[in-house]
Design a protein around this motif. Structure first.
Motif, mmCIF file in Angstrom:
data_model
loop_
_atom_site.group_PDB
_atom_site.id
_atom_site.type_symbol
_atom_site.label_atom_id
_atom_site.label_comp_id
_atom_site.label_asym_id
_atom_site.label_seq_id
_atom_site.Cartn_x
_atom_site.Cartn_y
_atom_site.Cartn_z
ATOM 1 N N VAL A 144 -6.183 -13.632 -3.841
ATOM 2 C CA VAL A 144 -5.395 -12.889 -2.544
ATOM 3 C C VAL A 144 -4.166 -12.182 -3.306
ATOM 4 O O VAL A 144 -3.695 -11.354 -3.095
ATOM 5 N N ILE A 145 -3.803 -13.053 -4.357
ATOM 6 C CA ILE A 145 -2.488 -12.285 -5.113
ATOM 7 C C ILE A 145 -3.358 -11.894 -6.449
ATOM 8 O O ILE A 145 -4.002 -12.359 -7.168
ATOM 9 N N ASP A 146 -2.984 -10.561 -6.506
ATOM 10 C CA ASP A 146 -3.817 -9.552 -7.484
ATOM 11 C C ASP A 146 -3.340 -9.974 -8.952
ATOM 12 O O ASP A 146 -4.085 -9.823 -9.834
ATOM 13 N N PHE A 147 -2.019 -9.907 -9.037
ATOM 14 C CA PHE A 147 -1.487 -10.115 -10.458
ATOM 15 C C PHE A 147 -0.294 -10.577 -10.769
ATOM 16 O O PHE A 147 0.463 -11.089 -9.528
ATOM 17 N N ILE A 148 0.471 -10.742 -11.788
ATOM 18 C CA ILE A 148 1.604 -11.242 -12.054
ATOM 19 C C ILE A 148 2.552 -10.419 -12.925
ATOM 20 O O ILE A 148 2.072 -9.825 -14.161
ATOM 21 N N VAL A 149 3.973 -9.938 -12.526
ATOM 22 C CA VAL A 149 4.718 -9.355 -12.955
ATOM 23 C C VAL A 149 6.137 -9.971 -13.279
ATOM 24 O O VAL A 149 6.355 -10.657 -12.688
ATOM 25 N N SER A 150 7.111 -9.366 -14.018
ATOM 26 C CA SER A 150 8.236 -9.945 -14.403
ATOM 27 C C SER A 150 9.303 -9.864 -13.201
ATOM 28 O O SER A 150 10.105 -10.722 -13.224
ATOM 29 N N ASP A 151 9.330 -8.835 -12.883
ATOM 30 C CA ASP A 151 10.493 -8.554 -11.885
ATOM 31 C C ASP A 151 11.920 -8.809 -12.625
ATOM 32 O O ASP A 151 12.794 -9.504 -12.201
ATOM 33 N N HIS A 152 11.693 -8.499 -13.772
ATOM 34 C CA HIS A 152 13.156 -8.675 -14.688
ATOM 35 C C HIS A 152 14.241 -7.878 -14.244
ATOM 36 O O HIS A 152 14.102 -6.592 -14.065
ATOM 37 N N SER A 153 15.300 -8.514 -13.578
ATOM 38 C CA SER A 153 16.433 -7.774 -13.156
ATOM 39 C C SER A 153 17.665 -8.486 -13.515
ATOM 40 O O SER A 153 18.238 -9.429 -13.057
ATOM 41 N N GLU A 160 -6.088 -11.027 -17.251
ATOM 42 C CA GLU A 160 -6.366 -10.238 -16.193
ATOM 43 C C GLU A 160 -5.135 -9.984 -15.172
ATOM 44 O O GLU A 160 -4.986 -9.053 -14.770
ATOM 45 N N TRP A 161 -4.374 -10.997 -15.032
ATOM 46 C CA TRP A 161 -3.236 -11.039 -14.297
ATOM 47 C C TRP A 161 -1.999 -10.236 -14.935
ATOM 48 O O TRP A 161 -1.236 -9.542 -13.947
ATOM 49 N N MET A 162 -1.932 -10.077 -16.130
ATOM 50 C CA MET A 162 -0.647 -9.550 -16.618
ATOM 51 C C MET A 162 -1.083 -8.436 -17.668
ATOM 52 O O MET A 162 0.005 -7.792 -18.159
ATOM 53 N N ALA A 163 -2.276 -7.939 -17.446
ATOM 54 C CA ALA A 163 -2.871 -6.737 -18.301
ATOM 55 C C ALA A 163 -3.717 -5.791 -17.812
ATOM 56 O O ALA A 163 -3.130 -4.765 -16.996
ATOM 57 N N HIS A 164 -4.668 -6.141 -17.289
ATOM 58 C CA HIS A 164 -5.872 -5.421 -16.807
ATOM 59 C C HIS A 164 -5.361 -4.847 -15.244
ATOM 60 O O HIS A 164 -5.375 -3.758 -14.913
ATOM 61 N N ARG A 165 -5.030 -5.825 -14.642
ATOM 62 C CA ARG A 165 -4.816 -5.637 -12.758
ATOM 63 C C ARG A 165 -3.750 -4.943 -12.767
ATOM 64 O O ARG A 165 -3.520 -3.787 -11.899
ATOM 65 N N PRO A 166 -2.539 -5.092 -13.293
ATOM 66 C CA PRO A 166 -1.323 -4.080 -13.337
ATOM 67 C C PRO A 166 -1.718 -2.642 -13.685
ATOM 68 O O PRO A 166 -1.246 -1.675 -12.880
ATOM 69 N N ALA A 167 -2.298 -2.682 -14.673
ATOM 70 C CA ALA A 167 -2.734 -1.366 -15.168
ATOM 71 C C ALA A 167 -3.637 -0.723 -14.338
ATOM 72 O O ALA A 167 -3.408 0.612 -14.153
ATOM 73 N N GLU A 168 -4.506 -1.411 -13.545
ATOM 74 C CA GLU A 168 -5.449 -0.728 -12.679
ATOM 75 C C GLU A 168 -4.572 -0.225 -11.178
ATOM 76 O O GLU A 168 -4.992 0.616 -10.902
ATOM 77 N N LEU A 169 -3.865 -0.952 -10.936
ATOM 78 C CA LEU A 169 -2.849 -0.569 -9.592
ATOM 79 C C LEU A 169 -2.279 0.726 -10.025
ATOM 80 O O LEU A 169 -2.212 1.541 -9.204
ATOM 81 N N ALA A 170 -1.561 0.900 -11.236
ATOM 82 C CA ALA A 170 -1.016 1.968 -11.527
ATOM 83 C C ALA A 170 -1.766 3.479 -11.933
ATOM 84 O O ALA A 170 -1.432 4.164 -12.255
#
Length: 439
Positions: free
Chosen positions: A298-307, A354-364
């Protein structure tokens, strides 16, 4: 070949395997068995305790450059990213001055970044009140999509959309298949926090704030047929309605962040404003439900939201959650943070990739990033999953020495990072500016 990697463990679309990877002119040209006769000017033999991962792709980073470079900058952010195994990142349109809400501002951002990148960097545009006519020009100029807020963004120069304005922006984007990425919290459910108690801050931004906004995003995605992506999901109670929307066939994706998968509200001390972020870190049961959301897809991937911000803006001196800047600085430690928690729950390095490389790249829509496969950029992270270390804020490469991860023991160490076949050392900068590939 220019470069060959031999790895007893590497991550490909087939899973965790052994193999040999050949690189020529910055691209992967061969993926063969470990005993392959591939040879090159430079051969890297990975140790038995190391894994060859695709370079990570982080689509949610606030660089704040230009305009707030005392908070962060392209040199420091991309150096920290590379030290964390990230080879590609997308910069958010706010917290810089000017914000990236028109083509002129995008050009300012690109000129600021040029020649100052340790890794490859692309840009999101912003969807704000009054800039509907700027959306298509920014899309044609190569932004990867458009960031919007449904409540005050934290900075006055990046306005938030009302629900009718959000619907109008979705309608415009749908004409050119643009992507809306949205900070989904409803301001009507939020109160102004004051004081040092984390429990009071958490109560000021309840699950209801996220859930109400996410329900509206789903409704308007259904109505317009547009593409939408929910940013930094913290409320696990929203997962059932997200799952239903996906089952219905809506073009909806969702991310979460390492800090929501790592920390729990019960363990955050009063006055510890380094943990303040929006939406907030919730309780332990919520964390486990987020992990289940990843397991269920259900959750597609993980990113930092480095803020990041300056130390002063985090108000560590007073510990007042009402006054402190909200944001987690964790760009460099996201991979070990996720791996530390993931392996405890039976996940593998394949899942993490998958969560931190493939799927974020796919979304973009990045067709050459996020996988170890022929034709892809030779972007790699050499990772030692069984090594451990303790995070020391002053040793991280992002600009200001403050992070919620300070003092935390983590499993997994990034040994080296490679961008298009070149090892990132922090001395020379080889990062490129990226635009959307179909622009």
């Amino acid at each position: 070949m220019d470069l060959v990697f031999r790895a007893r463990r590497m991550i490909t679309s087939a899973g965790i395997t052994e193999g040999t990877v050949g690189v020529r002119d910055g691209r992967i040209v061969a993926v063969e068995p470990l005993n392959s006769a591939l040879d090159a000017d430079r051969v890297i033999e990975l140790g038995a305790n190391q894994v060859l991962l695709p370079g990570l792709v982080d689509t949610h980073v606030h660089v704040n450059d230009p305009g707030r470079t005392e908070w962060e900058g392209f040199k420091t952010a991309t150096r920290a990213a590379a030290a964390g195994g990230i080879t590609t990142m997308l910069d958010m349109p706010l917290n810089s001055l000017p914000p990236t809400t028109d083509v002129d501002a995008l050009e300012v951002k690109r000129k600021t970044a040029e020649g100052r990148l340790h890794i490859d960097v692309g840009f999101w545009g912003g969807a704000v009140p009054g800039n509907l006519q700027q959306l298509r020009p920014m899309h044609e100029a190569g932004v990867f999509g458009f960031k919007s807020f449904l409540l005050h963004s934290g900075v006055d120069e990046f306005g938030h959309l009302s629900f009718p304005q959000f619907e109008a922006a979705l309608g415009v984007m749908n004409r050119f298949n643009g992507l809306m990425i949205v900070h989904a919290e409803d301001g009507h459910s939020i109160t102004k926090p004051t004081g040092r108690k984390y429990a009071d801050f958490l109560a000021s931004r309840p699950d209801e704030a996220e859930n109400t906004a996410i329900a509206k995003v789903i409704e308007l995605t259904r109505k317009t047929g547009a593409r939408a992506h929910i940013l930094h999901l913290a409320s696990a109670s929203a997962l059932p309605m997200i799952a239903e929307a996906k089952d219905e066939g809506l073009d909806l994706t969702v991310e979460t962040c390492p800090h929501y998968l790592t920390f729990v509200a019960e363990e955050i001390q009063d006055g510890a404003t380094q943990f303040k972020c929006c939406p907030p870190i919730r309780d332990a049961a919520n964390r486990e439900a987020l992990w289940q959301g990843l397991r269920d897809g259900v959750i597609d991937f993980i990113v930092s939201d480095h803020s990041p911000s300056t130390v002063e803006l985090k108000r560590l001196d007073t510990g007042d959650f009402g006054d402190a800047w909200g944001g987690i600085a964790g760009l460099q430690v996201g991979l070990p943070a996720v791996w530390t928690q993931a392996r405890r729950r039976g996940f593998t390095m394949f899942d993490v990739a998958e969560w931190m490389a493939h799927r974020p790249a796919e979304l973009a829509g990045m067709q050459h990033k996020g996988q170890i496969a022929a034709g892809y950029d030779a972007d790699f992270c050499v990772f030692a999953p069984d090594e451990a270390f303790v995070v020391q804020a002053e040793q991280l490469y992002h600009r200001n020495p403050v992070t919620a991860y300070h003092g935390m023991p983590l499993a997994g160490r990034v040994v080296s990072t490679w961008l298009r076949g070149i090892k990132v050392t922090g001395e020379e900068m080889h990062g490129d500016l990226l635009g959307r590939e179909d622009a």
